[in-house]
Motif scaffolding. Structure first.
Motif, PDB file in Angstrom:
ATOM      1  N   SER A  28      67.829  10.133  52.752  1.00  0.00           N
ATOM      2  CA  SER A  28      68.214  10.517  51.406  1.00  0.00           C
ATOM      3  C   SER A  28      68.835  11.910  51.405  1.00  0.00           C
ATOM      4  O   SER A  28      68.336  12.821  52.071  1.00  0.00           O
ATOM      5  CB  SER A  28      66.976  10.514  50.502  1.00  0.00           C
ATOM      6  OG  SER A  28      67.282  11.045  49.235  1.00  0.00           O
ATOM      7  N   HIS A  29      69.905  12.055  50.630  1.00  0.00           N
ATOM      8  CA  HIS A  29      70.582  13.339  50.479  1.00  0.00           C
ATOM      9  C   HIS A  29      70.825  13.599  48.988  1.00  0.00           C
ATOM     10  O   HIS A  29      71.885  13.256  48.467  1.00  0.00           O
ATOM     11  CB  HIS A  29      71.906  13.353  51.245  1.00  0.00           C
ATOM     12  CG  HIS A  29      71.755  13.148  52.707  1.00  0.00           C
ATOM     13  ND1 HIS A  29      71.357  14.151  53.561  1.00  0.00           N
ATOM     14  CD2 HIS A  29      71.916  12.039  53.477  1.00  0.00           C
ATOM     15  CE1 HIS A  29      71.287  13.682  54.787  1.00  0.00           C
ATOM     16  NE2 HIS A  29      71.614  12.405  54.761  1.00  0.00           N
ATOM     17  N   PRO A  30      69.845  14.188  48.282  1.00  0.00           N
ATOM     18  CA  PRO A  30      70.096  14.568  46.895  1.00  0.00           C
ATOM     19  C   PRO A  30      71.121  15.701  46.884  1.00  0.00           C
ATOM     20  O   PRO A  30      71.092  16.569  47.755  1.00  0.00           O
ATOM     21  CB  PRO A  30      68.725  15.034  46.395  1.00  0.00           C
ATOM     22  CG  PRO A  30      67.970  15.396  47.621  1.00  0.00           C
ATOM     23  CD  PRO A  30      68.516  14.553  48.736  1.00  0.00           C
ATOM     24  N   PHE A  31      72.037  15.667  45.917  1.00  0.00           N
ATOM     25  CA  PHE A  31      73.111  16.667  45.925  1.00  0.00           C
ATOM     26  C   PHE A  31      73.432  17.157  44.522  1.00  0.00           C
ATOM     27  O   PHE A  31      73.099  16.503  43.519  1.00  0.00           O
ATOM     28  CB  PHE A  31      74.374  16.105  46.581  1.00  0.00           C
ATOM     29  CG  PHE A  31      75.025  14.993  45.793  1.00  0.00           C
ATOM     30  CD1 PHE A  31      75.943  15.264  44.784  1.00  0.00           C
ATOM     31  CD2 PHE A  31      74.713  13.671  46.061  1.00  0.00           C
ATOM     32  CE1 PHE A  31      76.539  14.241  44.064  1.00  0.00           C
ATOM     33  CE2 PHE A  31      75.300  12.642  45.347  1.00  0.00           C
ATOM     34  CZ  PHE A  31      76.211  12.924  44.343  1.00  0.00           C
ATOM     35  N   VAL A  32      74.103  18.293  44.479  1.00  0.00           N
ATOM     36  CA  VAL A  32      74.688  18.839  43.253  1.00  0.00           C
ATOM     37  C   VAL A  32      76.101  19.300  43.589  1.00  0.00           C
ATOM     38  O   VAL A  32      76.398  19.611  44.741  1.00  0.00           O
ATOM     39  CB  VAL A  32      73.881  20.028  42.677  1.00  0.00           C
ATOM     40  CG1 VAL A  32      72.499  19.599  42.254  1.00  0.00           C
ATOM     41  CG2 VAL A  32      73.820  21.187  43.647  1.00  0.00           C
ATOM     42  N   GLU A  41      72.365  11.268  44.386  1.00  0.00           N
ATOM     43  CA  GLU A  41      71.682  11.067  45.654  1.00  0.00           C
ATOM     44  C   GLU A  41      72.455  10.060  46.497  1.00  0.00           C
ATOM     45  O   GLU A  41      72.900   9.032  45.994  1.00  0.00           O
ATOM     46  CB  GLU A  41      70.269  10.549  45.407  1.00  0.00           C
ATOM     47  CG  GLU A  41      69.457  10.376  46.665  1.00  0.00           C
ATOM     48  CD  GLU A  41      68.044   9.890  46.383  1.00  0.00           C
ATOM     49  OE1 GLU A  41      67.241   9.907  47.322  1.00  0.00           O
ATOM     50  OE2 GLU A  41      67.745   9.498  45.236  1.00  0.00           O
ATOM     51  N   VAL A  42      72.602  10.384  47.767  1.00  0.00           N
ATOM     52  CA  VAL A  42      73.224   9.482  48.735  1.00  0.00           C
ATOM     53  C   VAL A  42      72.100   8.959  49.624  1.00  0.00           C
ATOM     54  O   VAL A  42      71.301   9.735  50.136  1.00  0.00           O
ATOM     55  CB  VAL A  42      74.285  10.214  49.582  1.00  0.00           C
ATOM     56  CG1 VAL A  42      74.872   9.288  50.633  1.00  0.00           C
ATOM     57  CG2 VAL A  42      75.373  10.786  48.692  1.00  0.00           C
ATOM     58  N   LYS A  43      72.059   7.632  49.790  1.00  0.00           N
ATOM     59  CA  LYS A  43      71.032   7.020  50.632  1.00  0.00           C
ATOM     60  C   LYS A  43      71.678   6.325  51.815  1.00  0.00           C
ATOM     61  O   LYS A  43      72.787   5.784  51.706  1.00  0.00           O
ATOM     62  CB  LYS A  43      70.209   6.019  49.819  1.00  0.00           C
ATOM     63  CG  LYS A  43      69.392   6.679  48.735  1.00  0.00           C
ATOM     64  CD  LYS A  43      68.507   5.689  48.031  1.00  0.00           C
ATOM     65  CE  LYS A  43      67.651   6.409  47.010  1.00  0.00           C
ATOM     66  NZ  LYS A  43      66.667   5.527  46.412  1.00  0.00           N
ATOM     67  N   ILE A  63      76.624  20.377  47.547  1.00  0.00           N
ATOM     68  CA  ILE A  63      75.483  20.857  48.325  1.00  0.00           C
ATOM     69  C   ILE A  63      74.402  19.792  48.410  1.00  0.00           C
ATOM     70  O   ILE A  63      73.933  19.294  47.383  1.00  0.00           O
ATOM     71  CB  ILE A  63      74.880  22.117  47.693  1.00  0.00           C
ATOM     72  CG1 ILE A  63      75.942  23.205  47.545  1.00  0.00           C
ATOM     73  CG2 ILE A  63      73.686  22.609  48.493  1.00  0.00           C
ATOM     74  CD1 ILE A  63      75.490  24.386  46.720  1.00  0.00           C
ATOM     75  N   CYS A  64      74.005  19.456  49.622  1.00  0.00           N
ATOM     76  CA  CYS A  64      72.853  18.580  49.826  1.00  0.00           C
ATOM     77  C   CYS A  64      71.602  19.440  49.664  1.00  0.00           C
ATOM     78  O   CYS A  64      71.414  20.423  50.390  1.00  0.00           O
ATOM     79  CB  CYS A  64      72.875  17.944  51.211  1.00  0.00           C
ATOM     80  SG  CYS A  64      71.375  17.005  51.566  1.00  0.00           S
ATOM     81  N   MET A  76      74.345  21.688  54.619  1.00  0.00           N
ATOM     82  CA  MET A  76      75.172  20.493  54.432  1.00  0.00           C
ATOM     83  C   MET A  76      75.966  20.726  53.148  1.00  0.00           C
ATOM     84  O   MET A  76      75.508  20.437  52.048  1.00  0.00           O
ATOM     85  CB  MET A  76      74.287  19.250  54.322  1.00  0.00           C
ATOM     86  CG  MET A  76      75.030  17.954  54.254  1.00  0.00           C
ATOM     87  SD  MET A  76      73.833  16.590  54.295  1.00  0.00           S
ATOM     88  CE  MET A  76      74.917  15.214  53.929  1.00  0.00           C
ATOM     89  N   ILE A  77      77.150  21.313  53.321  1.00  0.00           N
ATOM     90  CA  ILE A  77      77.988  21.713  52.191  1.00  0.00           C
ATOM     91  C   ILE A  77      79.423  21.264  52.439  1.00  0.00           C
ATOM     92  O   ILE A  77      79.947  21.412  53.545  1.00  0.00           O
ATOM     93  CB  ILE A  77      77.966  23.245  51.996  1.00  0.00           C
ATOM     94  CG1 ILE A  77      76.554  23.718  51.692  1.00  0.00           C
ATOM     95  CG2 ILE A  77      78.935  23.678  50.909  1.00  0.00           C
ATOM     96  CD1 ILE A  77      76.403  25.224  51.637  1.00  0.00           C
ATOM     97  N   ALA A  78      80.048  20.709  51.401  1.00  0.00           N
ATOM     98  CA  ALA A  78      81.484  20.419  51.433  1.00  0.00           C
ATOM     99  C   ALA A  78      82.103  21.233  50.301  1.00  0.00           C
ATOM    100  O   ALA A  78      81.419  21.637  49.355  1.00  0.00           O
ATOM    101  CB  ALA A  78      81.768  18.937  51.230  1.00  0.00           C
ATOM    102  N   TYR A  79      83.399  21.447  50.375  1.00  0.00           N
ATOM    103  CA  TYR A  79      84.096  22.252  49.393  1.00  0.00           C
ATOM    104  C   TYR A  79      85.139  21.404  48.686  1.00  0.00           C
ATOM    105  O   TYR A  79      86.023  20.827  49.330  1.00  0.00           O
ATOM    106  CB  TYR A  79      84.756  23.457  50.069  1.00  0.00           C
ATOM    107  CG  TYR A  79      83.742  24.340  50.748  1.00  0.00           C
ATOM    108  CD1 TYR A  79      83.078  25.334  50.040  1.00  0.00           C
ATOM    109  CD2 TYR A  79      83.412  24.129  52.084  1.00  0.00           C
ATOM    110  CE1 TYR A  79      82.114  26.117  50.671  1.00  0.00           C
ATOM    111  CE2 TYR A  79      82.457  24.912  52.711  1.00  0.00           C
ATOM    112  CZ  TYR A  79      81.815  25.897  52.004  1.00  0.00           C
ATOM    113  OH  TYR A  79      80.854  26.667  52.613  1.00  0.00           O
TER     114      TYR A  79
END
Length: 83
Positions: A28-32, A41-43, A63-64, A76-79
């Motif tokens: 699980s990757h909860p994100f904002v 959330e990504v599962k 941001i995860c 774990m960050i993307a822009y």
């Protein structure tokens, strides 16, 4: 280490965006998305779809929350780059 791929997502201001995120590793990757009210959330093995319009120019961090720093195998960050 965990990461978003691609790490940079260019979009145009005012463009309607359909962001499709597939879970590959980790359960699980909860994100904002910073600067917005978008969260989710990504599962693993699933697809998460986020629809939004980029109204303001700038750089928004995806941001995860489970992997926000080195101690949790991050960051774990993307822009999302809006111009």
């Amino acid at each position: 280490a965990y990461l978003w791929h691609p790490g940079v997502i260019p979009v145009k201001k005012g463009e309607q965006i359909k962001l499709v995120i597939r879970g590959i590793n980790g359960e699980s990757h909860p994100f904002v998305i910073e600067g917005t009210d978008i969260k989710g959330e990504v599962k693993k093995g699933k697809e998460t779809v986020v629809n939004f319009s980029a109204k303001e120019e700038g750089v928004y961090r995806l941001i995860c929350l489970a992997h926000a720093e080195a101690s949790t195998n991050g960051p774990m960050i993307a822009y999302i780059v809006v111009d």
